[in-house]
Write a protein that holds these residues in place. Structure first.
Motif: not given
Length: 98
Positions: A28-30, A33-41
């Motif tokens: 995914l591009p930076r 939203e990508k940071e939110r997904i990373r935190r959720t993971l």
């Protein structure tokens, strides 16, 4: 009653799923939203580690406190003790495999 083989299978499948999602995340591009997904993971992975520690405790495995969540210690026949795979700490024989 906990079926240890079924429970460990679910934990293993969950870990594999998280690993695949982390791999997909790299594509995914930076952006925010990508940071939110990373935190959720990260949160999902921590929950999975907690479930693994609880399962190990419920099955009678000693837990090493070298990290949090604690790591299950596995029986090492040569050492005659339960040994932590993370730090190498050991716990005297509490009736492991003979």
């Amino acid at each position: 009653m906990i079926d240890p083989f079924e429970a460990t299978g679910w934990i293993s499948a969950g870990k594999s799923g998280l690993d695949l999602l982390r791999l997909a995340l790299t594509l995914l591009p930076r952006d925010a939203e990508k940071e939110r997904i990373r935190r959720t993971l990260d949160e999902a992975e921590r929950s999975l580690e907690l479930a693994n520690a609880k399962l190990a405790r419920d099955l009678g495995y000693p837990l090493c406190r070298c990290a949090f969540p604690p790591k299950p210690m596995l029986w090492d026949k040569a050492a005659g003790a339960f040994v932590c795979g993370g730090c190498g700490n050991f716990e005297a024989d509490r009736g492991g495999c003979s």
